[in-house]
Write an enzyme that holds these catalytic residues in place. Structure first.
Site, short mmCIF file in Angstrom:
data_model
loop_
_atom_site.label_atom_id
_atom_site.label_comp_id
_atom_site.label_asym_id
_atom_site.label_seq_id
_atom_site.Cartn_x
_atom_site.Cartn_y
_atom_site.Cartn_z
N ASP A 198 0.90 -1.30 -0.22
CA ASP A 198 0.05 0.01 -0.06
C ASP A 198 0.88 1.24 -0.03
OD1 ASP A 198 0.85 0.31 2.79
OD2 ASP A 198 -0.67 -1.17 3.29
N LYS A 209 -5.22 2.90 -0.91
CA LYS A 209 -5.92 3.87 -1.56
C LYS A 209 -5.22 4.43 -2.92
CE LYS A 209 -7.17 5.65 2.95
NZ LYS A 209 -6.93 6.67 3.81
N MET A 243 -0.98 8.09 14.02
CA MET A 243 -2.21 8.42 13.41
C MET A 243 -3.24 9.52 14.32
SD MET A 243 -3.61 4.54 12.10
CE MET A 243 -2.80 3.71 13.44
N1 SAH Z 1 3.01 0.03 11.05
C1 SAH Z 1 3.42 1.40 10.92
C2 SAH Z 1 2.32 2.07 11.28
C3 SAH Z 1 1.18 2.12 10.47
S1 SAH Z 1 0.07 3.39 11.07
C4 SAH Z 1 4.62 1.62 11.64
O1 SAH Z 1 5.28 0.70 12.29
O2 SAH Z 1 5.15 2.68 11.81
C5 SAH Z 1 0.12 4.72 9.97
C6 SAH Z 1 0.88 5.66 11.05
O3 SAH Z 1 2.13 5.50 10.96
C7 SAH Z 1 0.65 7.12 10.27
O4 SAH Z 1 -0.70 7.71 10.38
C8 SAH Z 1 1.73 7.82 10.90
O5 SAH Z 1 1.39 8.24 12.43
C9 SAH Z 1 2.70 6.77 11.05
N2 SAH Z 1 3.76 6.72 10.15
C10 SAH Z 1 3.98 6.00 9.32
N3 SAH Z 1 5.01 6.59 8.39
C11 SAH Z 1 5.34 7.61 8.87
C12 SAH Z 1 6.42 8.69 8.62
N4 SAH Z 1 7.46 8.31 7.58
N5 SAH Z 1 6.50 9.59 9.15
C13 SAH Z 1 5.83 9.85 10.20
N6 SAH Z 1 4.67 8.89 10.81
C14 SAH Z 1 4.73 8.10 10.06
#
Ligand code: SAH
Length: 514
Positions: free
Chosen positions: A41, A63, A178
């Protein structure tokens, strides 16, 4: 026989890291390089897809405009079905699969159908954002616990699940995923729960990517400043005393080309060194190959040249690509490097000469300003060409001047060996064409006259959208500048030296001034 009976499929739930493709694990890379199906995704960096085999099936379950968003059930169904077809499936998940990644749902679906799977951890966003933004998550005196919490990014969705008031009592460092669409509510609850308005806090959006943004502010000012500075998801919100020790500017934020978008026009597959050099300086690189290079094999001519290889006094290489193709053909014809004979080698530039260093072959002449013309002049100046047999190894373009000068002024007996063919590549097919059109770039780099000519020929297709940045045209050297200017294009920057190093230095100086 049914494939299923031969082979048992498997699903790998793989952490893709936070964005910077270099933060992926070796295991993840190995799996991507050998998978049959790649399911991804938008949170997983598109660069990671380049590692998948070319015949691998790529399925976007994120999306995207004009297509409905797949729900979790549909995604799980794809994973199950593909594995049941006997295929090796990699499901790439942003960050770590087990951190707010809905991985448990996919695991349950796989368990239910008896499909084997493995999980590969990844660098989760909170840890990566902290590292790249210089935000310490713990400190002996200020923060002894780290909590990962989730808000909710979709405004339309349910209210906050986490009891933020209670978390204000936990202390330590809070890392909130999030949370951007409910930032005001979250901050309000933390303050209602007892956290003071001057509690150190931060937001890092698009962490580890060239567009990373950081905000350091006391909790009480966070909402207003985030609005003012237009902080958007994906972002991590940090709250806690150790945040107060953050660096205002970090190693990552100091990278000289950070936030600059640079389009490269060389043939695909050719520019990994240039891409990595620019990326390590912080730039975001767009792939816009305007030429394609194919080996040109005139078998009869190759056989003739190699039969008489020992008779040449000079062999002249006008490009690194030509040098590489020549060496491939050489080792197809001979198994021993000594068959190269006593000829001297002349190269147009350092990167061409580098090809021979690998074989411990000495290069007698490298043109000072890396152009075919100066190479020809310097060769003539050696006074060694009169009646000498010279072989010019090249592509299908730009060899005429060289041959004319060596034969005319130098009075050499010249044979030419075209080993590759350069054609224009369709810009509409370029991997990053849509982004280039939509967002533009800070610079577009033309590495040769042929990339420039291809740009000119296809200029009608390259129409930027109204908000796009207009790139400066950056030329690799005098010859390319000449071609651009002959076509009435303004060259914004010419590399101080036609080499990767020269290009990087020139870009850094240019953008430091602008
Ligand atoms: N599994 C992922 C999280 C998925 S939930 C992990 O371990 O990072 C998705 C959320 O992760 C986003 O809404 C944001 O809060 C955070 N996120 C993911 N990539 C990011 C990035 N490059 N910079 C800041 N926040 C990020």
């Amino acid at each position: 026989m049914d494939k299923k009976e031969v082979n048992q499929g498997i699903v790998y739930l793989v952490g893709a890291g936070p964005g910077d493709p270099n933060l992926i694990t070796l295991r993840a890379r190995e799996l991507i390089e050998s998978c049959d199906v790649l399911v991804y995704d938008h949170l997983a960096n598109r660069r990671l897809h380049d590692w998948a085999p070319s015949n691998c099936e790529r399925i976007d379950v994120g999306k995207s405009p004009g297509r409905h968003t797949m729900d979790q059930l549909e995604i799980s169904k794809i994973l199950v079905e593909k594995a049941q077809d006997g295929l090796k499936v990699v499901r790439l998940k942003g960050g770590d699969p087990f951190v707010f990644g809905r991985c448990a749902e996919e695991m349950l679906a796989l368990d239910k159908e008896g499909v084997p799977y493995e999980v590969v951890p990844g660098v989760t966003a909170a840890l990566a954002c902290a590292a790249y933004a210089g935000i310490p998550l713990s400190h002996r005196d200020f923060g002894s616990s780290i909590s990962f919490l989730t808000g909710h990014e979709d405004v339309a969705k349910e209210s906050l699940r986490v009891n933020f008031e209670k978390f204000s009592e936990v202390g330590g460092t809070l890392c909130i995923y999030m949370g951007m669409s409910k930032l005001e509510e979250i901050v309000g609850k933390l303050i209602d729960g007892g956290l003071p308005g001057d509690k150190p806090a931060a937001i890092v959006s698009h962490g580890t990517l060239p567009i990373q943004k950081k905000l350091l502010a006391p909790l009480g000012d966070l909402v207003e400043q985030a609005k003012e500075k237009n902080f958007l998801a994906p972002a991590i919100i940090f709250v806690g005393n150790s945040i107060g020790l953050s660096r205002t500017v970090t190693w990552f934020e100091q990278k000289p080309l950070l936030g600059r978008r640079i389009a490269l026009t060389r043939a695909s597959g050719q520019k990994s060194r240039m891409r990595s050099a620019l990326e390590s300086l912080g730039a975001e690189v767009l792939d816009l190959p305007l030429i394609q290079i194919q080996p040109a094999e005139d078998r009869k001519l190759i056989a003739e040249v190699f039969a008489g290889i020992a008779s040449y006094e000079w062999v002249v290489f006008t490009s690194a690509n030509g040098a590489r193709e020549f060496m491939k053909l050489f080792f197809r014809a001979f198994s021993d490097i000594r068959s190269f004979g006593p000829m001297r080698i002349a190269c147009v530039g350092e990167s061409t000469a580098d090809v021979f260093k690998q074989y411990n072959l000495n290069v007698e002449l490298v043109a000072k300003d890396s152009t075919a013309e100066s190479l020809a002049k310097e060769l003539v100046a050696t006074d060694s060409l009169d009646s000498a047999n010279v072989l010019v190894v090249s592509g299908n373009r730009n060899r005429e001047i060289m041959v004319e000068m060596l034969e005319g002024v130098g009075r050499a007996i010249v044979d030419t060996l075209p080993v590759y063919q350069t054609d224009f590549a369709d810009v509409l097919e370029a991997p990053d064409f849509l982004r280039f059109k939509k967002e533009g770039a800070d610079a577009i780099v033309f590495t040769s006259s042929s990339t420039a000519l291809s740009y000119v020929e296809q200029s009608e297709d390259i129409v930027f959208e109204p908000d796009a940045l207009t790139p400066i045209l950056c030329s690799f050297g005098p010859q390319t500048t000449k071609t651009l200017e002959e076509n009435e294009l303004t060259v914004g920057l010419e590399s101080s030296h036609p080499s990767l190093d020269g290009l990087c230095k020139s870009l850094i100086t240019y953008f430091a001034k602008s």
